[in-house]
Scaffold this active site. Structure first.
Site, PDB file in Angstrom:
ATOM      1  N   ILE A 306      -0.616  -4.739  -2.336  1.00  0.00           N
ATOM      2  CA  ILE A 306      -0.619  -3.634  -1.377  1.00  0.00           C
ATOM      3  C   ILE A 306      -0.837  -2.330  -2.129  1.00  0.00           C
ATOM      4  O   ILE A 306      -0.061  -1.971  -3.014  1.00  0.00           O
ATOM      5  CB  ILE A 306       0.702  -3.579  -0.583  1.00  0.00           C
ATOM      6  CG1 ILE A 306       0.889  -4.867   0.229  1.00  0.00           C
ATOM      7  CG2 ILE A 306       0.724  -2.363   0.338  1.00  0.00           C
ATOM      8  CD1 ILE A 306       2.156  -4.881   1.074  1.00  0.00           C
ATOM      9  N   GLU A 307      -1.918  -1.651  -1.782  1.00  0.00           N
ATOM     10  CA  GLU A 307      -2.238  -0.333  -2.358  1.00  0.00           C
ATOM     11  C   GLU A 307      -1.697   0.731  -1.420  1.00  0.00           C
ATOM     12  O   GLU A 307      -2.161   0.885  -0.289  1.00  0.00           O
ATOM     13  CB  GLU A 307      -3.752  -0.192  -2.524  1.00  0.00           C
ATOM     14  CG  GLU A 307      -4.407  -1.294  -3.351  1.00  0.00           C
ATOM     15  CD  GLU A 307      -4.378  -1.025  -4.854  1.00  0.00           C
ATOM     16  OE1 GLU A 307      -3.819   0.015  -5.260  1.00  0.00           O
ATOM     17  OE2 GLU A 307      -4.922  -1.857  -5.609  1.00  0.00           O
TER      18      GLU A 307
END
Length: 513
Positions: A306-307
């Site tokens: 997850i960015e």
């Protein structure tokens, strides 16, 4: 798969003084387990030193819920801290700061620990999630800072380092003194290009130590990566999330088996809905080397990267973005914990027990595993346990045969004893043996009769009823047997005691990975 590799390269360093700290904490507690005020302050450059201090404070504030251990040292002597939040058998694993300049991912994970622990202690929900139930079912393991050397370099530069090392690091940084762009560890190796997943064909990888993108000479060359792999085998998680900080996107696919595609896509879409982030489309020949890539390849289970932020370029995410990032990610750990539990339960086999156990507090009886409504309330009683599946128990009671899902401390095999306990300090008394159970009263220093024991817990008989106390706050005294009294014939001869069981109960280890 994991048990054969337990401890391989991972030297677990438990702080030996934590048991003592726990005992001191318990001796000073006048009431039930309650939530502390906010411990983690996200409105600052969140350093390794601050993280370590906050982990210690969280363990002290929630000793029965949060524990810590060192997985070993980084190349420059910093501990790689792992934190366990929760008390369940199933496991979710979250990690952050593989990349040095992405240290805000550490802040997000530390804020999760703080927020979830407060909700558990207060027995409050977060966005509809029953935090206490989830953390009774699941243990969330977190390594908030995989790359402590690199993070320290990105935040502080080369100040205080030996001159030769500082010169080498500046060379790896293109002779620039701007280390806020630093992404690698302090050996110039990009840790998220180090995992053995399509390592030979990683794209955009440098060929020598550099501030970013150098994949090393071989996979798992970096000690931090080897440690992460060994730790993952040991805790055997159902789901992993690796936090990074560029692009507000979610990677969820890496040569994923067709049989797992629907499962993983469903989870990815749910995470996208929670965060507002876009899913990255699967590639036929993906560039690998990342933790998520290796986990999907090795375990065949859901793994996600997850960015968390808008693309920040070659620098860290501004502190001003944290509030919106936290809003987007506040429930990610809770949703993922629920998914981890569901996947774990599907793998469990029925174990036939056929034994008597004590139900110590009211619990719902259901017709089937997983039911959450239309149960019959069972009162405390001794019941016959037929079988166990996961953390559900099939029982035979007067109402019939059904399944119960007791919270911590509600179902036990209580040893019947006849002894006394001397309370040295004011001690909280609970309805059942758990520090998060309802507290009945405080018992002032006194001697009480003890009729039962379970682990460190003692069932004390008081004028107001029989309640559970933490035996680590009392000295257990056993009665002298008549046969022993008969042997003491000489004047002044001491009566033998029971050395095997007498005396103060020794506290168990704080960390239970």
């Amino acid at each position: 798969m994991g048990t054969s590799r337990i401890g391989r390269g991972v030297h677990k360093i438990l702080l030996s003084f934590w048991s003592g700290i726990l005992l001191v904490f318990l001796l000073g507690v006048a009431g039930p387990a309650e939530a502390a005020a906010n411990i983690v302050n996200p409105d600052q450059v969140y350093s390794y030193t601050i993280m370590q201090r906050d982990i210690e404070r969280l363990v002290k504030a929630y000793p029965d819920l949060v524990s810590m251990e060192s997985l070993g040292q980084s190349p420059y002597g910093r501990q790689l801290w792992a934190v366990k939040l929760g008390r369940g058998e199933s496991v979710l694993f979250l990690n952050g700061s593989h990349h040095a300049r992405e240290w805000m991912t550490t802040t997000v994970l530390m804020k999760m620990i703080d927020t979830y622990a407060q909700a558990y202690a207060n027995n409050t929900a977060i966005a509809g999630y029953n935090v206490r139930q989830l953390l009774d079912e699941v243990s969330i393991w977190l390594v908030p800072m995989v790359n402590p050397d690199g993070v320290t370099l990105a935040q502080q530069g080369t100040a205080g380092l030996p001159a030769a090392l500082a010169q080498t690091l500046r060379r790896y940084n293109g002779n620039s003194t701007n280390f806020t762009r630093w992404k690698a560890n302090m050996q110039g190796v990009d840790l998220n290009r180090q995992y053995p997943a399509n390592w030979n064909t990683i794209r955009n990888a440098g060929s020598y130590p550099w501030y970013q993108n150098y994949k090393g000479q071989r996979p798992a060359q970096a000690p931090e990566v080897k440690t992460m792999m060994d730790f993952t085998y040991r805790i055997d998680p159902e789901v992993t999330i690796s936090y990074h900080s560029s692009g507000e996107i979610i990677f969820w696919h890496f040569n994923t088996l067709g049989s797992n595609l629907s499962r993983d896509r469903t989870m990815a879409r749910a995470l996208g809905s929670l965060t507002g982030y876009s899913l990255v489309a699967p590639e036929n020949n993906p560039s690998g080397g990342g933790y998520k890539d290796w986990f999907i390849q090795e375990f065949g289970r859901p793994g996600f990267t997850i960015e968390i932020a808008q693309y920040a370029g070659e620098t860290s995410v501004p502190l001003s973005q944290f509030a919106s990032i936290w809003k987007n990610n506040r429930t990610v750990g809770l949703y993922s914990a629920g998914q981890s539990y569901s996947l774990w339960m599907k793998k469990q086999k029925v174990q036939y027990l056929q034994q008597s156990m004590d139900l110590l507090a009211g619990t719902q009886l259901y017709s089937r595993i997983g039911a959450s409504a239309s149960g019959i309330n069972l009162l405390p009683q001794r019941l016959h346990v037929i079988a166990k599946k996961g953390d559900w128990y099939q029982v035979q009671v007067s109402e019939g045969v059904g399944w119960i899902h007791p919270a911590s401390g509600k179902l036990a095999v209580v040893e019947e004893v006849m002894a006394t306990a001397e309370l040295k300090v004011s001690s909280p008394a609970y309805k059942y043996p758990d520090r998060y159970a309802p507290k009945v009263t405080n018992l002032e220093p006194q001697t009480v009769q003890v009729t039962g024991r379970w682990g460190n817990w003692l069932l004390a008989s008081t004028p107001s009823g029989s309640w559970w106390i933490d035996g680590r706050m009392a000295e257990l005294i056993w009665p002298v047997k008549q046969t022993e009294q008969d042997t003491a014939t000489e004047p002044g001869q001491a009566v033998p005691s029971e050395p095997e069981v007498s005396g103060q109960i020794v506290p168990e280890s704080v960390s239970t990975p």
